[in-house]
Design a protein around this motif. Structure first.
Motif, PDB file in Angstrom:
ATOM      1  N   ARG A 191      12.527  27.387 -69.389  1.00 27.55           N
ATOM      2  CA  ARG A 191      13.309  27.352 -68.153  1.00 27.55           C
ATOM      3  C   ARG A 191      14.618  26.601 -68.362  1.00 27.55           C
ATOM      4  NH1 ARG A 191       9.764  25.179 -64.701  1.00 27.55           N
ATOM      5  NH2 ARG A 191      10.681  23.147 -64.268  1.00 27.55           N
ATOM      6  N   VAL A 192      14.543  25.458 -69.042  1.00 21.84           N
ATOM      7  CA  VAL A 192      15.753  24.680 -69.328  1.00 21.84           C
ATOM      8  C   VAL A 192      16.684  25.492 -70.222  1.00 21.84           C
ATOM      9  CG1 VAL A 192      16.637  22.654 -70.551  1.00 21.84           C
ATOM     10  CG2 VAL A 192      14.681  22.436 -69.002  1.00 21.84           C
ATOM     11  N   ARG A 193      16.137  26.141 -71.233  1.00 19.66           N
ATOM     12  CA  ARG A 193      16.953  26.932 -72.160  1.00 19.66           C
ATOM     13  C   ARG A 193      17.661  28.069 -71.420  1.00 19.66           C
ATOM     14  NH1 ARG A 193      16.808  31.170 -75.849  1.00 19.66           N
ATOM     15  NH2 ARG A 193      14.876  31.978 -74.961  1.00 19.66           N
ATOM     16  N   GLU A 194      16.916  28.777 -70.570  1.00 15.18           N
ATOM     17  CA  GLU A 194      17.494  29.902 -69.834  1.00 15.18           C
ATOM     18  C   GLU A 194      18.556  29.441 -68.838  1.00 15.18           C
ATOM     19  OE1 GLU A 194      14.109  31.762 -68.118  1.00 15.18           O
ATOM     20  OE2 GLU A 194      13.365  32.540 -70.052  1.00 15.18           O
ATOM     21  N   ARG A 195      18.312  28.318 -68.152  1.00 15.61           N
ATOM     22  CA  ARG A 195      19.276  27.844 -67.164  1.00 15.61           C
ATOM     23  C   ARG A 195      20.545  27.297 -67.814  1.00 15.61           C
ATOM     24  NH1 ARG A 195      15.283  25.001 -62.584  1.00 15.61           N
ATOM     25  NH2 ARG A 195      14.320  26.967 -61.921  1.00 15.61           N
ATOM     26  N   LEU A 196      20.404  26.715 -68.990  1.00 14.88           N
ATOM     27  CA  LEU A 196      21.597  26.274 -69.722  1.00 14.88           C
ATOM     28  C   LEU A 196      22.475  27.470 -70.075  1.00 14.88           C
ATOM     29  CD1 LEU A 196      20.253  23.511 -72.152  1.00 14.88           C
ATOM     30  CD2 LEU A 196      22.037  23.217 -70.426  1.00 14.88           C
ATOM     31  N   ALA A 197      21.837  28.560 -70.450  1.00 12.44           N
ATOM     32  CA  ALA A 197      22.582  29.765 -70.810  1.00 12.44           C
ATOM     33  C   ALA A 197      23.227  30.388 -69.576  1.00 12.44           C
ATOM     34  CB  ALA A 197      21.653  30.771 -71.484  1.00 12.44           C
ATOM     35  N   GLU A 198      22.436  30.454 -68.472  1.00 12.45           N
ATOM     36  CA  GLU A 198      22.940  31.102 -67.259  1.00 12.45           C
ATOM     37  C   GLU A 198      24.064  30.304 -66.598  1.00 12.45           C
ATOM     38  OE1 GLU A 198      19.493  31.404 -64.850  1.00 12.45           O
ATOM     39  OE2 GLU A 198      18.555  32.979 -66.069  1.00 12.45           O
ATOM     40  N   ARG A 199      23.889  28.989 -66.506  1.00 11.25           N
ATOM     41  CA  ARG A 199      24.823  28.174 -65.730  1.00 11.25           C
ATOM     42  C   ARG A 199      25.971  27.592 -66.549  1.00 11.25           C
ATOM     43  NH1 ARG A 199      20.632  24.708 -61.857  1.00 11.25           N
ATOM     44  NH2 ARG A 199      19.263  26.482 -61.317  1.00 11.25           N
ATOM     45  N   HIS A 200      25.746  27.413 -67.841  1.00 14.16           N
ATOM     46  CA  HIS A 200      26.768  26.746 -68.657  1.00 14.16           C
ATOM     47  C   HIS A 200      27.180  27.548 -69.895  1.00 14.16           C
ATOM     48  CE1 HIS A 200      26.263  23.131 -66.220  1.00 14.16           C
ATOM     49  NE2 HIS A 200      24.946  23.252 -66.375  1.00 14.16           N
ATOM     50  N   GLY A 201      26.521  28.668 -70.110  1.00 19.18           N
ATOM     51  CA  GLY A 201      26.844  29.460 -71.283  1.00 19.18           C
ATOM     52  C   GLY A 201      26.443  28.798 -72.589  1.00 19.18           C
ATOM     53  N   ILE A 202      25.495  27.855 -72.523  1.00 20.18           N
ATOM     54  CA  ILE A 202      25.026  27.138 -73.712  1.00 20.18           C
ATOM     55  C   ILE A 202      23.746  27.810 -74.214  1.00 20.18           C
ATOM     56  CG2 ILE A 202      24.156  24.940 -74.602  1.00 20.18           C
ATOM     57  CD1 ILE A 202      25.824  23.561 -72.384  1.00 20.18           C
ATOM     58  N   LYS A 203      23.757  28.293 -75.427  1.00 20.18           N
ATOM     59  CA  LYS A 203      22.605  29.006 -75.969  1.00 20.18           C
ATOM     60  C   LYS A 203      21.890  28.150 -77.015  1.00 20.18           C
ATOM     61  CE  LYS A 203      24.622  33.558 -75.105  1.00 20.18           C
ATOM     62  NZ  LYS A 203      25.009  34.871 -75.666  1.00 20.18           N
ATOM     63  N   LEU A 204      20.793  27.552 -76.576  1.00 18.69           N
ATOM     64  CA  LEU A 204      19.975  26.733 -77.470  1.00 18.69           C
ATOM     65  C   LEU A 204      18.774  27.525 -77.951  1.00 18.69           C
ATOM     66  CD1 LEU A 204      19.770  23.315 -75.548  1.00 18.69           C
ATOM     67  CD2 LEU A 204      21.432  24.004 -77.266  1.00 18.69           C
ATOM     68  N   SER A 205      18.257  27.144 -79.104  1.00 12.40           N
ATOM     69  CA  SER A 205      16.980  27.706 -79.558  1.00 12.40           C
ATOM     70  C   SER A 205      15.854  27.012 -78.795  1.00 12.40           C
ATOM     71  CB  SER A 205      16.806  27.480 -81.057  1.00 12.40           C
ATOM     72  OG  SER A 205      16.628  26.090 -81.332  1.00 12.40           O
ATOM     73  N   HIS A 206      14.669  27.591 -78.868  1.00 12.71           N
ATOM     74  CA  HIS A 206      13.509  26.977 -78.213  1.00 12.71           C
ATOM     75  C   HIS A 206      13.268  25.574 -78.772  1.00 12.71           C
ATOM     76  CE1 HIS A 206       9.693  27.066 -75.981  1.00 12.71           C
ATOM     77  NE2 HIS A 206       9.189  26.406 -77.009  1.00 12.71           N
ATOM     78  N   ARG A 207      13.380  25.415 -80.085  1.00 11.83           N
ATOM     79  CA  ARG A 207      13.125  24.129 -80.718  1.00 11.83           C
ATOM     80  C   ARG A 207      14.175  23.093 -80.297  1.00 11.83           C
ATOM     81  NH1 ARG A 207       9.719  22.409 -84.640  1.00 11.83           N
ATOM     82  NH2 ARG A 207       8.322  23.622 -83.337  1.00 11.83           N
ATOM     83  N   GLN A 208      15.429  23.504 -80.195  1.00 12.61           N
ATOM     84  CA  GLN A 208      16.472  22.580 -79.746  1.00 12.61           C
ATOM     85  C   GLN A 208      16.221  22.121 -78.312  1.00 12.61           C
ATOM     86  OE1 GLN A 208      19.814  25.118 -80.482  1.00 12.61           O
ATOM     87  NE2 GLN A 208      20.090  24.448 -82.616  1.00 12.61           N
TER      88      GLN A 208
END
Length: 264
Positions: A191-208
């Motif tokens: 959820r955190v990973r997806e919201r970072l991508a949606e709201r901030h355009g930040i694409k993290l890996s699951h491990r990150q």
């Protein structure tokens, strides 16, 4: 004639038992505990599997103890709290002291600096019991700025001695609570990973994203490595990658970025 002691804890225990099933139980329960050993405040909270916690009762001499509990803690900060970790781990019923199980850098992390320190709490213990499937109730008892003292060894011994009674009463009083589903920390990471991508355009890996949450919970690189079965050096690599992708340079910035994303 037998002299009645002014601080008769048995009378207060009797009053708590008599109040079982009523709205007045929590206050009577706290009064019994407060008469048994010195306590500055209490927060009685129920944790569930897939929804936010519920504050069942609270009382404190210092307003700051509960000043942000609804706006900050219940809204999402609880997911960084060591007490919530006890719920997730489903630890055995009993008494727990925060300093004994908190992550190794809890007092140096941003959750502590931004939220916990503001409560003025300096020591905290809690009775943990399970009144229903998927539900844990924590009766947290604290020492704060009003006394300025930690629990003494005698206090902790007394609290431990009363644990079986306290947990039994907790189970009986809140047996009507219910929860559904299963808590999934992996789902929170996603959820955190997806919201970072949606709201901030930040694409993290699951491990990150995993490393980000563990940092915010107060784990050191060594502790994170043990949790994820990777080396501390590898953790440091993930941390650098995380900070670079988020364009941040401190844990405070990471907290400000991720905290709004935690709400269910």
């Amino acid at each position: 004639m037998v002299r009645v002691l002014p601080n008769n804890t048995e009378d207060h225990l009797g009053a708590a038992i008599s109040a079982l099933g009523s709205e007045g139980f929590a206050a009577r329960f706290y009064e019994w505990l407060h008469r048994s050993y010195e306590i500055d405040n209490t927060t009685m909270v129920a944790y569930f599997q897939t929804r936010k916690p519920q504050v069942l009762f609270s009382q404190a001499r210092v307003a700051a103890v509960h000043d942000k509990i609804e706006s900050d803690y219940i809204s999402g900060a609880y997911l960084l709290d060591p007490f919530h970790e006890l719920h997730v781990a489903r630890v055995p019923e009993g008494l727990y002291r925060l300093r004994d199980f908190a992550p190794d850098q809890f007092h140096r992390n941003e959750y502590f600096a931004s939220y916990y320190r503001r409560t003025t709490l300096i020591d905290e213990i809690a009775y943990v019991a399970y009144p229903a499937e998927g539900v844990s109730v924590h009766v947290c008892l604290g020492r704060d700025a009003s006394s300025g003292r930690m629990f003494s060894p005698r206090d902790v011994t007394t609290a431990q001695r009363l644990s079986v009674i306290a947990c039994g009463l907790i189970r009986k009083q809140w047996e009507g609570l219910s929860s559904s589903g299963d808590y999934d920390d992996e789902a929170l990471v996603e959820r955190v990973r997806e919201r970072l991508a949606e709201r901030h355009g930040i694409k993290l890996s699951h491990r990150q994203s995993e490393v980000a949450l563990l940092i915010l919970r107060g784990h050191s690189s060594v502790s994170i490595g043990l949790r994820l079965d990777i080396s501390p050096q590898t953790v440091k690599v993930f941390r650098k990658q995380l900070y670079r992708k988020c364009a941040i340079s401190s844990q405070a910035e990471l907290f400000s970025l991720v905290m709004p994303l935690l709400s269910i």
